[in-house]
Motif scaffolding. Sequence first.
Motif: not given
Length: 324
Positions: A2, A171, A173, A231, A236-237, A292-294, A312
Amino acid sequence: MKITGISTQIPRFVAYNHDIEWIPSQLKHRLIEVIGIDKRHIAASHHKLSDFAVMAAKDVLTGTGIDPRQIGIILLITQTGDQQVPNTVVDIQTKLGLPNDTLSLELNMGCSGFVHGLHIMERLLKNDRQDHGLLICGDLSSRLIHDKDSGTVPLFSDGVSATLISKQRDTEWNFKIGNNGQNREAISMLRTNDSVRAFEGSGYLKLDGHQILNFGLKSVVPGIEQLLENEIYPAIDYYFFHQASKIINNSIRNKLNIPEEKCPMTLDQFGNMSSATIPITMSTIPALTEKENRVMLCGFGTGLSWGATVVNLPPIDYFRICEF
């Protein structure tokens, strides 16, 4: 892993493109509009890259409460180290008080360096006995460019970011990278015998904006489409792209049909800060510290190379942008 914290050190001195006297007025205003940059941060001549790196790293360690003895890896990504020999990262390691057996690596890479650095850190940190690593990215790009090159002077700012990476098992990646040296001269040092300001007297940095845009549309965009093929775009933010120029970034965003509000842009605040543009842009988004943000991160540039990742991202504990 992270991202636990990010600190970016930028020079206090600011230069403005609208004050450049050697570019004709009409061209100057059009240039500012196209690249999206007026303000640039420029390092004083007596400051070295390691000065910014040490300040940023100390700040992120203090801000997150991590003891330097807990750092197992330090990775410096830059094209403008203090000198060619010896490398700069060992000097930074010593000034930070990191243990002598810290794995210290230095990578010559530009605007794609932050994402490539995260990929390297992920692979190394999982096998390290310590839980934390430092990823330091950035350049003093003003040392590379000719005083009167309208293709580079209005673009680049100086600055260095330090990102604290920590182990976190849940987490994941997803990385995708691409490198192709076929058009490597699109961003390269032009050798010359009369360079005065150029780094190490090796020449001046030259850019071919058309080739870079072409690389973005024909290599970066298809690569991102492959990365995101499973996706759901609204999931996705934020999409954090390297801040190259307004015309390049908007062209890539439009080609991918990404909403403008999901692509933060900081060119008007910080200019093109090489491999530090993604972390400094992330540091302007308070939502990244709240939940938390994607997110998708994408860097592209010298090589030519690019790298992107989707994750995420847990809340980041610490952000700071400091003038030095």
